[in-house]
Write an enzyme that holds these catalytic residues in place. Structure first.
Site, PDB file in Angstrom:
ATOM      1  CE  LYS A  89      27.932  46.888  49.338  1.00 37.77           C
ATOM      2  NZ  LYS A  89      28.177  47.900  49.248  1.00 37.77           N
ATOM      3  NE  ARG A 145      27.338  54.480  44.688  1.00 38.47           N
ATOM      4  CZ  ARG A 145      27.784  53.922  45.919  1.00 38.47           C
ATOM      5  NH1 ARG A 145      28.883  52.994  45.357  1.00 38.47           N
ATOM      6  NH2 ARG A 145      27.218  52.850  47.223  1.00 38.47           N
ATOM      7  CG  HIS A 148      27.620  55.917  50.743  1.00 41.51           C
ATOM      8  ND1 HIS A 148      27.922  54.759  51.257  1.00 41.51           N
ATOM      9  CD2 HIS A 148      27.935  54.874  49.303  1.00 41.51           C
ATOM     10  CE1 HIS A 148      28.477  54.686  51.331  1.00 41.51           C
ATOM     11  NE2 HIS A 148      28.639  53.403  49.960  1.00 41.51           N
ATOM     12  NE  ARG A 203      24.472  53.049  54.411  1.00 37.66           N
ATOM     13  CZ  ARG A 203      24.860  54.519  54.318  1.00 37.66           C
ATOM     14  NH1 ARG A 203      24.073  55.333  55.114  1.00 37.66           N
ATOM     15  NH2 ARG A 203      25.673  54.428  54.063  1.00 37.66           N
ATOM     16  CE1 TYR A 233      47.883  26.787  30.333  1.00 44.67           C
ATOM     17  CE2 TYR A 233      47.114  27.733  31.635  1.00 44.67           C
ATOM     18  CZ  TYR A 233      46.850  26.919  30.607  1.00 44.67           C
ATOM     19  OH  TYR A 233      46.540  25.402  30.968  1.00 44.67           O
ATOM     20  CB  CYS A 239      45.627  28.058  35.582  1.00 44.82           C
ATOM     21  SG  CYS A 239      48.432  27.961  35.531  1.00 44.82           S
ATOM     22  CG  MET A 240      39.534  29.078  34.606  1.00 46.50           C
ATOM     23  SD  MET A 240      38.280  27.906  33.040  1.00 46.50           S
ATOM     24  CE  MET A 240      38.782  28.860  32.666  1.00 46.50           C
ATOM     25  CG  ASP A 241      40.811  25.038  36.762  1.00 44.45           C
ATOM     26  OD1 ASP A 241      39.747  25.784  37.013  1.00 44.45           O
ATOM     27  OD2 ASP A 241      40.997  24.557  35.405  1.00 44.45           O
TER      28      ASP A 241
END
Ligand SMILES: *Cc1c(COP(=O)(O)O)cnc(C)c1O
Length: 373
Positions: free
Chosen positions: A33, A131, A163, A219, A261, A308-310
């Site tokens: 998954k 769950r 589970h 699993r 930043y 940072c983002m990148d």
């Protein structure tokens, strides 16, 4: 030519599946998954099957159908299905559906009627995770309804499963309690005439530490990727993912300069800063600001200032680091690089989250050991 990449060692995936199989007489389901926990669902599935896994585990029907679309014909279980999800394609494709309520049973049967063939299901009992799955109070009615549908030829109950909540906490009392509850649920199912081919309860942690939870099928997710579900133990697993990138810019800056930043990091003296092109847009947690470990120029450094983002910035002191040098965020750890566990510790999460969030669309995944054997 790459500037950042995620390398996935399919030989490690095969090794880990072999390792899991050696510890159990149960069949192994490789849980793939969430795009194979960030490693790429289809290549991981193929490698796991090559190493002897006989089942694949998906969360959603969409994931299961993506495996079929890739030509994978092994049994696949999908266990997270919203009401109203179209199930016809799943029935046609022979995807096994988890059913944990009367409503889900009705939808599975409706799909079987539309397609004109029985739907294969694994009935899910909630033994204490709270769950998915039927609570014990609703379990009897669910197995009785499923038994009637099975007698009518509309449904095949191939499995009964549950589970665990705390399998990673070795000897947690809830494990015994859930195991006892599961045995009760199997007895209730047997009284209703259901004796499934597959009984399954164990995730990776229980596969590695609790043989009494193995039953017919285990699993395994995180262990397939070579990461341990139990902190402090490796179980002979080999981490499959390495994340690395080439330094974009390395430059000298004076002492007393704020970095990235918010200027949350200040250089202590004249130093070399290296800019590495990976950021939270690629799955590097922003919580790794001033804490994430990275190997560069033969030494471990800590992310200087904000993620940072990148990009991230590393303070390399007077070491001769240059643009183009390779920085390793994490890997198996055998070349001195940090591991996913080191990153998890640095940011206050678990190794599962570190690898699963890695990637997105920008960073190419490169596979080692493809098609071997
Ligand atoms: C994700 C998942 C697993 C695999 O868990 P690991 O701890 O990664 O082995 C097994 N079963 C279910 C129901 C899951 O959702």
């Amino acid at each position: 030519m790459w500037q950042a990449e995620i390398r996935v060692d399919l030989g490690a995936i095969r090794h880990n599946v072999t390792r899991l199989r050696s510890g159990t007489s149960a069949e192994v389901m490789a849980v793939v998954k969430a795009d194979g926990y960030g490693h790429g669902m289809v290549p991981v599935a193929r490698a796991a099957l090559e190493a002897g896994a006989t089942w694949l585990g998906a969360a959603t029907v969409e994931e299961a159908l993506a495996l079929r679309a890739a030509g994978i014909e092994a049994p696949v279980l999908a266990w997270l299905i919203a009401p109203g999800t179209p199930l016809g394609d799943a029935v046609r494709a022979g995807v096994t559906l988890s059913v944990g309520s009367q409503e889900a049973l009705a939808e599975a049967l409706a799909a079987a009627r539309t397609v004109g063939r029985p739907v294969r299901v694994h009935l899910k009992v909630d033994t204490g995770l709270n769950r998915g799955g039927a609570k014990p109070a609703d379990w009897t009615a669910l197995v009785e309804a499923a038994a009637r549908a099975q007698e009518d030829g509309r449904l095949e109950v191939d499995g009964v499963w549950s589970h665990l909540a705390c399998a990673d906490l070795v000897d947690h009392p809830s494990i015994d309690a859930q195991l006892a509850e599961y045995h009760d649920a199997l007895a209730v199912a047997a009284r209703a005439g259901i004796t499934p081919r597959y009984r399954h309860l164990a995730n990776s942690a229980a596969t590695l530490t609790r043989p009494d939870c193995h039953f017919d099928l285990v699993r395994a997710g995180i262990a397939v990727y070579g990461l341990s579900p139990v902190p402090g133990e490796t179980f002979g697993l080999r981490p499959a993912m390495t994340v690395r990138a080439r330094v974009i810019v390395a430059k000298r800056v004076p002492g007393g300069e704020g970095v990235s930043y918010g200027h949350t990091y200040t250089t202590k003296a004249q130093t070399t800063l290296a800019v590495v092109p990976l950021g939270y847009g690629d799955g590097v947690p922003r919580h790794a600001s001033n804490s994430g470990p990275v190997l560069l120029g033969g030494r471990r450094r800590t992310v200087a200032g904000r993620v940072c983002m990148d990009q991230i910035v590393l303070d390399c002191g007077d070491d001769p680091v240059r643009a183009g040098d390779v920085a390793v965020l994490f890997g198996p750890g055998d070349q001195g690089e940090p591991t996913a566990d080191d990153w998890a510790d640095a940011v206050g999460t678990i190794n599962y989250e570190i690898v699963t969030r890695m990637g997105g669309v920008r960073i190419p995944r490169v596979y080692d050991g493809e098609g071997a054997e």
